[in-house]
Design an enzyme around this catalytic site. Structure first.
Site, short mmCIF file in Angstrom:
data_model
loop_
_atom_site.label_atom_id
_atom_site.label_comp_id
_atom_site.label_asym_id
_atom_site.label_seq_id
_atom_site.Cartn_x
_atom_site.Cartn_y
_atom_site.Cartn_z
N SER A 41 0.83 -1.20 0.00
CA SER A 41 0.00 0.00 0.00
C SER A 41 0.87 1.26 0.00
CB SER A 41 -0.94 -0.05 1.21
OG SER A 41 -1.96 0.92 1.11
N ASP A 88 -5.65 -4.01 -2.52
CA ASP A 88 -4.66 -3.64 -1.50
C ASP A 88 -3.85 -4.82 -0.97
OD1 ASP A 88 -3.30 -2.59 0.71
OD2 ASP A 88 -4.91 -1.17 1.12
#
Length: 266
Positions: free
Chosen positions: A53, A173
């Site tokens: 991320s 993610d």
């Protein structure tokens, strides 16, 4: 007892990994700035960079364009201010979180970023269908690298409804399945804005000594960490973000001193 040469080589192989953390990535940028300014010899020894991320974004910049860290700071402050102005933050209907993020990535990364990152950068991404994790490390083009970075940063619903397509599959993610990726060989120096068992991280006082594993990130159970979890998605005001940046810088300097890597003028 004689130490095998293979073990010696492994000990000398150093990696650097940045945890997933949303807008707390400003802490990472503070740490990256300290490593760039005062850890030149350390960075020369780093064989592989990794991240999930927001951590993947900082790892990429530190590897491919460390001279642009200050520009990353400016973009992050402006991005956070833009989010704060929205009635529902990033969840505000009509606000395109991913387009804004892509504009920043496209502005920062050099034309040959994918060549510099190939086989030296490990980015954690999650398969939207199988929920399995993948550490992407091969990038055939700059666009491929950007897609992987966007995928690693795509938190469903928060960042949008359509996962990022990459190599014929859909990805989300990387922090959902591995928020602190560890490359396969060597010692990995870990960085996180959450207090816990990481090499570079805040150290909260007055805690119970209890930890919880959140997608491979060993985080302390503390009120301060609960506040940080909220700040990761809903960025605090600029003054607080600047404080987080300073803390990241200071914690990285402490690490460099502890490991005898600190250089006054790297």
């Amino acid at each position: 007892m004689e130490v095998p040469w293979a073990c010696i080589a492994r000990m000398k192989h150093i990696n650097l990994s940045f945890a997933g953390c949303g807008f707390l990535g400003i802490y990472h940028l503070g740490a990256a700035s300290a490593l760039y300014r005062h850890g030149g010899k350390f960075l020369k020894e780093v064989k592989a960079f990794a991240g999930a991320s927001a951590g993947s974004l900082v790892a990429t910049v530190l590897l491919t364009a460390p001279e642009r860290i200050e520009d990353c700071n400016d973009f992050t402050y402006k991005f956070a201010e833009e989010i704060r102005r929205q009635p529902l933050g990033a969840l505000t209907p009509g606000y395109n979180f991913m387009a804004r993020l892509r504009s920043g990535i496209d502005w920062i990364l050099p034309p040959n970023a994918h060549e510099l990152a190939h086989k030296r950068l490990y980015i954690s991404i999650t398969n939207a269908k199988t929920r399995g994790n993948c550490l992407a490390s091969a990038f055939s083009s700059r666009e491929d690298l950007i897609k992987v970075l966007l995928a690693s940063s795509f938190l469903p619903i928060y960042a949008g409804l359509k996962p990022v397509e990459y190599q014929g599959q859909k990805w989300v993610d990387g922090g959902l399945t591995d928020s602190l990726p560890i490359p396969p060989v060597g010692r990995t120096v870990t960085v996180s804005p959450f207090s816990g068992r990481m090499d570079i991280s805040p150290q909260d006082g007055g805690h119970l000594g209890l930890y919880i594993d959140i997608t491979k990130q060993d985080i302390m159970l503390s009120v301060a960490n609960l506040v940080r979890l909220n700040q990761a998605l809903f960025p605090p005001r600029r003054r607080k973000m600047e404080s987080l940046h300073r803390q990241g810088f200071e914690d990285a300097v402490k690490f460099l001193h502890k490991e005898n890597w600190f250089e006054e003028n790297a």
